[in-house]
Design a protein around this motif. Structure first.
Motif, mmCIF file in Angstrom:
data_model
loop_
_atom_site.group_PDB
_atom_site.id
_atom_site.type_symbol
_atom_site.label_atom_id
_atom_site.label_comp_id
_atom_site.label_asym_id
_atom_site.label_seq_id
_atom_site.Cartn_x
_atom_site.Cartn_y
_atom_site.Cartn_z
ATOM 1 N N GLU A 94 -1.921 8.274 -15.330
ATOM 2 C CA GLU A 94 -0.800 8.572 -14.437
ATOM 3 C C GLU A 94 -1.318 8.838 -13.024
ATOM 4 N N ALA A 95 -2.404 9.590 -12.906
ATOM 5 C CA ALA A 95 -2.993 9.864 -11.593
ATOM 6 C C ALA A 95 -3.491 8.575 -10.941
ATOM 7 N N GLY A 96 -4.044 7.675 -11.728
ATOM 8 C CA GLY A 96 -4.509 6.390 -11.214
ATOM 9 C C GLY A 96 -3.367 5.540 -10.705
ATOM 10 N N HIS A 97 -2.249 5.532 -11.449
ATOM 11 C CA HIS A 97 -1.063 4.780 -11.006
ATOM 12 C C HIS A 97 -0.539 5.335 -9.683
ATOM 13 N N LYS A 98 -0.525 6.657 -9.568
ATOM 14 C CA LYS A 98 -0.041 7.299 -8.340
ATOM 15 C C LYS A 98 -0.930 6.910 -7.160
ATOM 16 N N MET A 99 -2.248 6.983 -7.345
ATOM 17 C CA MET A 99 -3.171 6.628 -6.265
ATOM 18 C C MET A 99 -3.021 5.156 -5.883
ATOM 19 N N ALA A 100 -2.908 4.287 -6.870
ATOM 20 C CA ALA A 100 -2.767 2.852 -6.597
ATOM 21 C C ALA A 100 -1.498 2.575 -5.802
ATOM 22 N N GLY A 101 -0.408 3.224 -6.159
ATOM 23 C CA GLY A 101 0.858 3.031 -5.452
ATOM 24 C C GLY A 101 0.787 3.498 -4.010
ATOM 25 N N GLU A 102 0.179 4.661 -3.796
ATOM 26 C CA GLU A 102 0.044 5.187 -2.444
ATOM 27 C C GLU A 102 -0.847 4.281 -1.594
ATOM 28 N N SER A 103 -1.931 3.815 -2.184
ATOM 29 C CA SER A 103 -2.853 2.933 -1.475
ATOM 30 C C SER A 103 -2.177 1.611 -1.133
ATOM 31 N N ARG A 104 -1.446 1.062 -2.084
ATOM 32 C CA ARG A 104 -0.749 -0.204 -1.857
ATOM 33 C C ARG A 104 0.297 -0.058 -0.756
ATOM 34 N N GLU A 105 1.013 1.050 -0.750
ATOM 35 C CA GLU A 105 2.040 1.257 0.274
ATOM 36 C C GLU A 105 1.405 1.367 1.659
ATOM 37 N N ARG A 106 0.293 2.108 1.780
ATOM 38 C CA ARG A 106 -0.400 2.191 3.071
ATOM 39 C C ARG A 106 -0.863 0.807 3.513
ATOM 40 N N HIS A 107 -1.447 0.050 2.570
ATOM 41 C CA HIS A 107 -1.937 -1.295 2.892
ATOM 42 C C HIS A 107 -0.795 -2.179 3.384
ATOM 43 N N GLN A 108 0.315 -2.175 2.683
ATOM 44 C CA GLN A 108 1.446 -3.024 3.056
ATOM 45 C C GLN A 108 2.013 -2.642 4.420
ATOM 46 N N THR A 109 2.063 -1.352 4.704
ATOM 47 C CA THR A 109 2.574 -0.895 6.002
ATOM 48 C C THR A 109 1.649 -1.349 7.125
ATOM 49 N N VAL A 110 0.343 -1.130 6.948
ATOM 50 C CA VAL A 110 -0.617 -1.530 7.984
ATOM 51 C C VAL A 110 -0.587 -3.045 8.176
ATOM 52 N N GLU A 111 -0.577 -3.780 7.078
ATOM 53 C CA GLU A 111 -0.565 -5.245 7.173
ATOM 54 C C GLU A 111 0.702 -5.734 7.875
ATOM 55 N N ALA A 112 1.839 -5.175 7.525
ATOM 56 C CA ALA A 112 3.100 -5.575 8.163
ATOM 57 C C ALA A 112 3.083 -5.240 9.653
#
Length: 151
Positions: A94-112
């Motif tokens: 569960e902690a890994g899923h949370k970290m992955a989601g947060e990381s993906r959201e930061r990546h998508q925001t920066v990329e956009a």
């Protein structure tokens, strides 16, 4: 050939040492967490792509050796971010899923945001991979606001 000592002028004086050191501390902390986040995000991507996250696939995608991946997976298990099953792949906790989601959201925001500035898709993807680990929540929010104002 001797080089001239050229000083760069600053518009503002150096900040107080404690304030100044905070920026460097945050950078060191982001660097330590970047590799963990990269692994966790990749594991999530492999699983979501319909595959198991196997050590051999992780090594190939990150361009590192399998022993390097094995060492990191041991660390991720110890930190409670992944679990491993014998003769199976790697799974996020569960902690890994949370970290992955947060990381993906930061990546998508920066990329956009980079794309909104006219950066090519490929360059934005590559640059976002590094920036995402160092950008603050305040800066991410500023990126989002700036993109909302753009036509």
């Amino acid at each position: 050939m001797a080089q001239k000592n050229r000083s760069v002028s600053r518009d503002e004086p150096l900040p107080d040492a404690e304030v100044h050191s905070e920026g460097f501390r945050q950078t060191r902390e982001a660097q330590r967490g970047a590799l963990v986040e990269d692994y966790v995000e990749l594991i999530a991507d492999l699983i979501e792509d319909g595959n198991e996250a196997r050590q051999v696939d992780i090594a190939a995608r990150l361009g590192v050796s399998q022993p390097t991946v094995a060492k990191m997976l041991t660390r991720l298990c110890a930190e409670g971010l992944v679990s491993r099953k014998p003769y199976r792949g790697v799974f996020l906790t569960e902690a890994g899923h949370k970290m992955a989601g947060e990381s993906r959201e930061r990546h998508q925001t920066v990329e956009a945001f980079l794309r909104s500035l006219g950066v090519s898709a490929e360059t934005a993807r590559i640059d976002a991979e590094g920036i995402e680990h160092h950008v603050s929540a305040e800066t991410l929010e500023a990126f989002r606001r700036a993109m909302q104002r753009r036509p």
